[in-house]
Enzyme design. Sequence first.
Site, PDB file in Angstrom:
ATOM      1  N   GLU A 323       0.794  -1.229   0.000  1.00 13.31           N
ATOM      2  CA  GLU A 323       0.000   0.000   0.000  1.00 13.31           C
ATOM      3  C   GLU A 323       0.824   1.275   0.000  1.00 13.31           C
ATOM      4  O   GLU A 323       0.317   2.345  -0.352  1.00 13.31           O
ATOM      5  CB  GLU A 323      -0.984   0.010   1.178  1.00 13.31           C
ATOM      6  CG  GLU A 323      -0.357  -0.071   2.541  1.00 13.31           C
ATOM      7  CD  GLU A 323      -0.360  -1.485   3.110  1.00 13.31           C
ATOM      8  OE1 GLU A 323      -0.566  -1.629   4.319  1.00 13.31           O
ATOM      9  OE2 GLU A 323      -0.162  -2.449   2.334  1.00 13.31           O
ATOM     10  N   GLN A 324       2.073   1.201   0.405  1.00 17.63           N
ATOM     11  CA  GLN A 324       2.908   2.405   0.406  1.00 17.63           C
ATOM     12  C   GLN A 324       3.192   2.916  -0.996  1.00 17.63           C
ATOM     13  O   GLN A 324       3.783   3.988  -1.155  1.00 17.63           O
ATOM     14  CB  GLN A 324       4.225   2.129   1.143  1.00 17.63           C
ATOM     15  CG  GLN A 324       4.116   2.111   2.659  1.00 17.63           C
ATOM     16  CD  GLN A 324       3.551   0.824   3.215  1.00 17.63           C
ATOM     17  OE1 GLN A 324       3.208  -0.103   2.470  1.00 17.63           O
ATOM     18  NE2 GLN A 324       3.438   0.737   4.522  1.00 17.63           N
TER      19      GLN A 324
END
Length: 508
Positions: A323-324
């Site tokens: 998700e980063q």
Amino acid sequence: MHSKVQSPEAVAAAIKDGAVIAVASSGGGLLEPDDIFAAIEARFLTTGHPRDLTLVHALGFGDRGRRGANRFAHEGMVRRVIGGHWTWSKPMQDLARANKIEAYSLPGGVISLLLRESGAGRPGLITRTGLDTFVDPRRQGGKVNAAASEDIVELIEIGGETFLRYLPLKIDVALLKGTYADTLGNLSLREEPADLDTYAAALAAHNNGGLVAVQVRACVQSGSLTSREVAVPGIFVDHIVVSPQQEQTYRGGYDPALAGLLRTTALPASDEASEGVKRVLALRAAEELREGATVNFGFGASAGVAAIISERGTQSSYWTTIEQGIHGGAMLIGNLFGMAVNPLAIMAATQQFDFYHGGGLDIAFLGMAECDRHGNVNVSHLGGDFIGPGGFIDITQNARKVVFCGTFDTKGSRLAIRGGGIRVEAPGQVRKFVHDVGAVTFSGQQALERGQEVVYVTERAVFQLGANGVELIEVADGIDIRSDILERMDFAPVVRNPARMNAEYFGT
């Protein structure tokens, strides 16, 4: 034009009491402007100002000690926190538990996207993400403690469909980190492992008439950064703090392979699937992979699947994401989760969450702390502490298939793995399969309505969510269904004709 270069102390002095501060950082020191944080903390401890702050962060940041969110965890310094993940700061968790701050939590992706929507002047974020979880106003509305009384999420209908509207944020200050800034304020993240929601936070503060301060390793002459290197235009940036000794992560130094600037054969080692129960979980969960799938791996037990892929040398068979904003590469785990060696692409977290919210993930592998009779999963509220969902809700609610990974029970369990199976020598004192989860971080009902495939993998049994509830579909050799499974659950799963788990998972 006056110089934008300022000391950390000058930035701290410019922050007013009651300011709403957005931070674009993540765990392991990722994009963490700690020199600025330290100056703000020092000013508060010396003068009592700035006080009554609101802290907004999409992902958790800190070291469980002094850095990151811990810099703000002083009574009176912060009035409200809206955070996606809280586990990196026990002092902040303690303040929340004692109702000394107003504690809220929203999905990490929702916060990132809400910063963007707020900066763009739109009426908040309207999305299905979060429906029927603890952030739904019909449940807790994202409120973590009794001190949190204001509603920040509302239910709306559009075209006969139900959505959540996350109310817009008024950001007064954005605190950011990059590698370089030029004298005009143009910010480059060139040597950083991720972009996160840096641009969205800067946008939200600048367009609200607020302050944007960036910490960088060096300030360079205008014109020395190429246009493509600039992540935030200088018009957004008010103050530049130059910290020549700043490091890329808590690991120290700067590794160009984490920023995708150099390819290396020195890949990170992982013990997430090395032996024992971890290996059983990883091998069984990995059976849910499908060639060509776009996948996401979460923090914890599910990271073992990534280790199996690396061990088998099958990285090219799947498109991996976290998700980063990272695509591809060899993931770092543990306290440095959120980065990868040799990434194929580094996108803004807002772009990644757009991809996730729109259904771009084929399979998501996530951890599981509790599961109940409805197929709900809790990973956010554990043992009296609030952990937060991070990107968990954004990912699990929108992936086509979700594979939850975790031990069947915990605390004191003893297991013997041999002979192609597993034997329970002592059950765990804490049950994970409960009648009702402590809080809903994943909604089984929403999964059924969306047609998601949901699998729950443990070391002794595998379950699947169906129209009639949670069904036992596989059992390991050496396990007695009644004494080792059914009598150790608070609810009765559907049991028809469960298959045997593959003996190869257990070392034969």
